[in-house]
Motif scaffolding. Structure first.
Motif, PDB file in Angstrom:
ATOM      1  N   GLU A 127     -20.484 -47.426   3.242  1.00  0.00           N
ATOM      2  CA  GLU A 127     -19.620 -47.517   4.417  1.00  0.00           C
ATOM      3  C   GLU A 127     -18.247 -46.926   4.085  1.00  0.00           C
ATOM      4  OE1 GLU A 127     -20.194 -48.458   7.446  1.00  0.00           O
ATOM      5  OE2 GLU A 127     -22.213 -49.278   7.223  1.00  0.00           O
ATOM      6  N   GLY A 128     -17.509 -46.584   5.140  1.00  0.00           N
ATOM      7  CA  GLY A 128     -16.104 -46.222   4.970  1.00  0.00           C
ATOM      8  C   GLY A 128     -15.826 -44.792   4.562  1.00  0.00           C
ATOM      9  N   LEU A 129     -16.825 -43.935   4.590  1.00  0.00           N
ATOM     10  CA  LEU A 129     -16.584 -42.540   4.232  1.00  0.00           C
ATOM     11  C   LEU A 129     -15.914 -41.792   5.380  1.00  0.00           C
ATOM     12  CD1 LEU A 129     -19.952 -41.594   2.448  1.00  0.00           C
ATOM     13  CD2 LEU A 129     -17.737 -42.065   1.362  1.00  0.00           C
ATOM     14  N   LYS A 130     -15.038 -40.877   5.028  1.00  0.00           N
ATOM     15  CA  LYS A 130     -14.382 -40.022   6.013  1.00  0.00           C
ATOM     16  C   LYS A 130     -14.947 -38.604   5.901  1.00  0.00           C
ATOM     17  CE  LYS A 130     -10.153 -40.354   4.513  1.00  0.00           C
ATOM     18  NZ  LYS A 130     -10.430 -40.972   3.222  1.00  0.00           N
ATOM     19  N   GLU A 131     -14.732 -37.805   6.945  1.00  0.00           N
ATOM     20  CA  GLU A 131     -15.179 -36.426   6.906  1.00  0.00           C
ATOM     21  C   GLU A 131     -14.554 -35.708   5.721  1.00  0.00           C
ATOM     22  OE1 GLU A 131     -15.707 -32.509   9.781  1.00  0.00           O
ATOM     23  OE2 GLU A 131     -14.357 -34.119  10.403  1.00  0.00           O
ATOM     24  N   ASN A 132     -15.377 -34.990   4.966  1.00  0.00           N
ATOM     25  CA  ASN A 132     -14.987 -34.162   3.818  1.00  0.00           C
ATOM     26  C   ASN A 132     -14.657 -34.966   2.569  1.00  0.00           C
ATOM     27  OD1 ASN A 132     -15.305 -31.871   5.425  1.00  0.00           O
ATOM     28  ND2 ASN A 132     -13.194 -31.975   6.135  1.00  0.00           N
ATOM     29  N   ASP A 133     -14.899 -36.281   2.588  1.00  0.00           N
ATOM     30  CA  ASP A 133     -14.762 -37.066   1.355  1.00  0.00           C
ATOM     31  C   ASP A 133     -15.737 -36.548   0.307  1.00  0.00           C
ATOM     32  OD1 ASP A 133     -12.748 -38.847   1.944  1.00  0.00           O
ATOM     33  OD2 ASP A 133     -14.077 -40.519   2.481  1.00  0.00           O
ATOM     34  N   ARG A 134     -15.302 -36.626  -0.941  1.00  0.00           N
ATOM     35  CA  ARG A 134     -16.213 -36.296  -2.037  1.00  0.00           C
ATOM     36  C   ARG A 134     -17.166 -37.466  -2.259  1.00  0.00           C
ATOM     37  NH1 ARG A 134     -14.525 -34.386  -8.225  1.00  0.00           N
ATOM     38  NH2 ARG A 134     -16.661 -34.010  -8.942  1.00  0.00           N
ATOM     39  N   TYR A 223     -17.911 -23.610   1.143  1.00  0.00           N
ATOM     40  CA  TYR A 223     -16.838 -23.695   0.142  1.00  0.00           C
ATOM     41  C   TYR A 223     -15.543 -24.156   0.811  1.00  0.00           C
ATOM     42  CZ  TYR A 223     -19.635 -20.716  -3.023  1.00  0.00           C
ATOM     43  OH  TYR A 223     -20.608 -20.191  -3.837  1.00  0.00           O
ATOM     44  N   PHE A 224     -14.794 -25.033   0.129  1.00  0.00           N
ATOM     45  CA  PHE A 224     -13.419 -25.364   0.510  1.00  0.00           C
ATOM     46  C   PHE A 224     -12.464 -24.721  -0.493  1.00  0.00           C
ATOM     47  CE2 PHE A 224     -14.736 -29.820   2.260  1.00  0.00           C
ATOM     48  CZ  PHE A 224     -15.211 -29.234   3.418  1.00  0.00           C
ATOM     49  N   TYR A 225     -11.218 -24.538  -0.081  1.00  0.00           N
ATOM     50  CA  TYR A 225     -10.166 -24.117  -1.012  1.00  0.00           C
ATOM     51  C   TYR A 225      -9.657 -25.353  -1.747  1.00  0.00           C
ATOM     52  CZ  TYR A 225      -9.948 -19.425   0.977  1.00  0.00           C
ATOM     53  OH  TYR A 225     -10.240 -18.147   1.363  1.00  0.00           O
ATOM     54  N   ALA A 226      -9.633 -25.279  -3.074  1.00  0.00           N
ATOM     55  CA  ALA A 226      -9.254 -26.448  -3.885  1.00  0.00           C
ATOM     56  C   ALA A 226      -7.784 -26.823  -3.711  1.00  0.00           C
ATOM     57  CB  ALA A 226      -9.556 -26.182  -5.357  1.00  0.00           C
ATOM     58  N   ASN A 227      -6.904 -25.828  -3.564  1.00  0.00           N
ATOM     59  CA  ASN A 227      -5.458 -26.128  -3.578  1.00  0.00           C
ATOM     60  C   ASN A 227      -4.974 -26.859  -2.336  1.00  0.00           C
ATOM     61  OD1 ASN A 227      -5.695 -23.959  -1.857  1.00  0.00           O
ATOM     62  ND2 ASN A 227      -3.974 -22.808  -2.700  1.00  0.00           N
ATOM     63  N   THR A 228      -5.735 -26.805  -1.239  1.00  0.00           N
ATOM     64  CA  THR A 228      -5.324 -27.495  -0.018  1.00  0.00           C
ATOM     65  C   THR A 228      -6.228 -28.683   0.314  1.00  0.00           C
ATOM     66  OG1 THR A 228      -6.639 -25.903   1.269  1.00  0.00           O
ATOM     67  CG2 THR A 228      -4.276 -25.438   1.024  1.00  0.00           C
ATOM     68  N   TYR A 229      -7.258 -28.913  -0.514  1.00  0.00           N
ATOM     69  CA  TYR A 229      -8.264 -29.929  -0.182  1.00  0.00           C
ATOM     70  C   TYR A 229      -7.660 -31.321  -0.010  1.00  0.00           C
ATOM     71  CZ  TYR A 229     -11.892 -33.422  -0.790  1.00  0.00           C
ATOM     72  OH  TYR A 229     -12.691 -34.531  -0.625  1.00  0.00           O
ATOM     73  N   GLU A 234      -6.096 -36.054   3.216  1.00  0.00           N
ATOM     74  CA  GLU A 234      -5.223 -37.208   3.464  1.00  0.00           C
ATOM     75  C   GLU A 234      -4.647 -37.180   4.871  1.00  0.00           C
ATOM     76  OE1 GLU A 234      -2.383 -37.021   0.304  1.00  0.00           O
ATOM     77  OE2 GLU A 234      -3.835 -37.661  -1.233  1.00  0.00           O
ATOM     78  N   LYS A 235      -4.421 -35.988   5.416  1.00  0.00           N
ATOM     79  CA  LYS A 235      -3.868 -35.863   6.767  1.00  0.00           C
ATOM     80  C   LYS A 235      -4.943 -35.878   7.850  1.00  0.00           C
ATOM     81  CE  LYS A 235       0.303 -33.301   5.443  1.00  0.00           C
ATOM     82  NZ  LYS A 235       1.039 -32.021   5.547  1.00  0.00           N
ATOM     83  N   GLY A 236      -6.197 -35.917   7.424  1.00  0.00           N
ATOM     84  CA  GLY A 236      -7.285 -35.925   8.388  1.00  0.00           C
ATOM     85  C   GLY A 236      -7.452 -34.622   9.131  1.00  0.00           C
ATOM     86  N   LEU A 237      -7.034 -33.528   8.470  1.00  0.00           N
ATOM     87  CA  LEU A 237      -7.110 -32.204   9.099  1.00  0.00           C
ATOM     88  C   LEU A 237      -8.356 -31.453   8.629  1.00  0.00           C
ATOM     89  CD1 LEU A 237      -3.357 -31.155   8.717  1.00  0.00           C
ATOM     90  CD2 LEU A 237      -4.513 -31.915  10.810  1.00  0.00           C
ATOM     91  N   PRO A 238      -8.831 -30.491   9.416  1.00  0.00           N
ATOM     92  CA  PRO A 238      -9.988 -29.691   8.985  1.00  0.00           C
ATOM     93  C   PRO A 238      -9.680 -28.941   7.689  1.00  0.00           C
ATOM     94  CG  PRO A 238      -9.510 -29.323  11.317  1.00  0.00           C
ATOM     95  CD  PRO A 238      -8.358 -30.107  10.762  1.00  0.00           C
ATOM     96  N   GLN A 239     -10.683 -28.838   6.838  1.00  0.00           N
ATOM     97  CA  GLN A 239     -10.511 -28.120   5.580  1.00  0.00           C
ATOM     98  C   GLN A 239     -10.481 -26.614   5.811  1.00  0.00           C
ATOM     99  OE1 GLN A 239      -9.983 -29.166   2.404  1.00  0.00           O
ATOM    100  NE2 GLN A 239      -9.849 -31.277   3.154  1.00  0.00           N
ATOM    101  N   LYS A 240      -9.654 -25.941   5.024  1.00  0.00           N
ATOM    102  CA  LYS A 240      -9.707 -24.480   4.978  1.00  0.00           C
ATOM    103  C   LYS A 240     -10.957 -24.128   4.185  1.00  0.00           C
ATOM    104  CE  LYS A 240      -7.070 -20.418   3.516  1.00  0.00           C
ATOM    105  NZ  LYS A 240      -6.026 -19.915   2.604  1.00  0.00           N
ATOM    106  N   GLN A 241     -11.860 -23.391   4.800  1.00  0.00           N
ATOM    107  CA  GLN A 241     -13.135 -23.174   4.125  1.00  0.00           C
ATOM    108  C   GLN A 241     -13.651 -21.754   4.266  1.00  0.00           C
ATOM    109  OE1 GLN A 241     -16.762 -24.881   6.097  1.00  0.00           O
ATOM    110  NE2 GLN A 241     -15.258 -26.097   7.224  1.00  0.00           N
TER     111      GLN A 241
END
Length: 315
Positions: A127-134, A223-229, A234-241
Motif C-alpha cells: 500500500e501507499g505507493l505513488k506514481e513513479n516510486d521506485r 527511461y527517466f532522467y536521473a538528475n530530475t527524478y 517529491e513535487k508529484g510532477l510527471p517525470q522527464k522521460q
C-alpha cells in the motif's frame, strides 16, 4: 521481383514472411531470419497511420548496441546488420511470453495500481505507493505474446499451470531477465538515465535459451532522467522521460486508448517530427554516440540492395 510489393521485399533464398507491428520478418533458408525494422509506430497494440522518419534505424541500431553488450549474460539471435534498418540472425523457436521487468511504479503498472489492484501478474504490491516510486526490487510481470491484438498479463504460476514452459526454463527466463535488467540499469546510470521498465523476448535454438528481438529500445523500454527524478517525484510532477509513453499520453489526451469504437486522432506533421527527434535523442543519450542519419530517399531500395548483396555473400 526486385523491390517491395505492398511493403514486402523478396530477398534471395527467402522462404517465408511475417509482418509484425513494427518489424517485418523474413525467413532465409531454413535456419536464419532477416528482420527489417520499419518506421511504423504502434501504441495500445494499434499501428498508427503515420510513419516516423529514422525510427526504424534508431530501433535497429539501439537493439544491436545492447545485444552486443549483453552476450556475456545470454547468447542472442543476432549475427550481423547488413543495413541500418536490418538485422540478420538465427531463427529460434519463440517462447510465447514477454518477460516484462519493472523497477518503478509507472505506465501500465501505475494504471493498474491506481485502479485499486494490489496484485499484478501474481506479484503483491504494498500500500501507499505513488506514481513513479521506485519498487523495493525489480519485479517480473509477464504477458502472453499475442500475434494480433492485446498482450495479456499473466503470472508465473499461471504460465507453469498452463504448461507454456517447463519450471526449469521459467526459472532461467526469470534469472536472465533480471540479469539483463540489472545490466541495462547500470548502462543507463552511466549515461544519467534510469531504466524504469522493459520487456524481453526469448526463444530456443537447439535446446538453448536465446535472447530474441530488440532490447532496451524506446519501443520496449521506459527511461527517466536521473538528475530530475527525485525532485519531480517529491513535487508529484510527471517525470522527464525518454520512451514512447509520451505518444501514449498524447493519444489518451486526444481520446484514444485502442478500445473498440475509438478512432486514432489525426497526427500532425509537427508531432511526427517531435516523435522522430525524441527517438534520435534517446539513441544519443543511451549510447553516448552521435546519430548518423542515413539517406531516406529510396529507403526501401537501399535496404533491399544492402540486404540482397549481403545474402549473396553469406549463402
Amino acid at each position: 521481383m526486385e523491390n517491395m510489393a505492398q511493403g514486402q521485399f523478396n530477398f534471395n533464398n527467402q522462404t517465408a514472411f511475417y509482418r509484425g507491428k513494427v518489424r517485418d520478418v523474413y525467413s532465409i533458408g531454413h535456419d536464419r531470419l532477416l528482420m527489417v525494422t520499419s518506421d511504423r509506430i504502434s501504441a495500445f497494440d494499434v499501428i498508427l497511420p503515420r510513419t516516423i522518419p529514422f525510427k526504424g534505424q534508431v530501433l535497429n541500431q539501439i537493439a544491436t548496441y545492447f545485444l552486443n553488450k549483453t552476450r556475456d549474460i545470454i547468447p542472442n539471435w543476432l549475427i550481423d546488420t547488413p543495413d541500418p534498418n536490418a538485422a540478420y540472425g538465427y531463427k529460434c523457436i519463440p517462447i510465447p511470453i514477454e518477460m516484462v521487468v519493472r523497477g518503478y511504479v509507472a505506465g501500465h503498472l501505475w494504471r493498474e495500481y491506481k485502479s485499486g489492484k494490489r496484485e499484478v501478474c501474481g506479484v503483491s504490491l504494498p500500500e501507499g505507493l505513488k506514481e513513479n516510486d521506485r519498487l523495493p526490487e525489480p519485479i517480473i510481470t509477464p504477458t502472453t505474446k499475442a500475434s494480433e491484438g492485446h498482450d495479456e498479463d499473466i503470472s508465473v504460476a499461471k504460465i507453469l499451470e498452463l504448461g507454456i514452459v517447463t519450471p526449469d526454463i521459467m526459472n532461467q527466463l526469470c534469472q536472465k531477465a533480471l540479469a539483463l535488467f540489472e545490466r541495462g540499469t547500470q548502462m543507463a546510470q552511466e549515461k544519467g538515465l534510469i531504466l524504469v521498465d522493459t520487456k524481453y523476448e526469448f526463444g530456443l535454438l537447439d535446446g538453448q535459451i536465446m535472447l530474441m528481438d530488440e532490447i532496451h529500445t524506446p519501443d520496449s523500454s521506459r527511461y527517466f532522467y536521473a538528475n530530475t527524478y527525485q525532485e519531480l517525484l517529491e513535487k508529484g510532477l510527471p517525470q522527464k522521460q525518454l520512451s514512447k509513453e509520451f505518444v501514449r499520453e498524447w493519444l489518451i489526451a486526444n481520446g484514444f486508448q485502442g478500445k473498440e469504437g475509438q478512432v486514432v486522432p489525426t497526427i500532425t506533421d509537427e508531432f511526427v517530427e517531435e516523435i522522430s527527434n525524441r527517438y534520435i535523442l534517446l539513441y544519443e543519450e543511451i549510447t553516448g554516440q552521435k546519430f548518423q542519419k542515413e539517406p531516406q530517399d529510396n529507403l526501401e531500395q537501399r535496404i533491399f540492395n544492402h540486404v540482397n548483396q549481403y545474402l549473396e555473400n553469406v549463402n
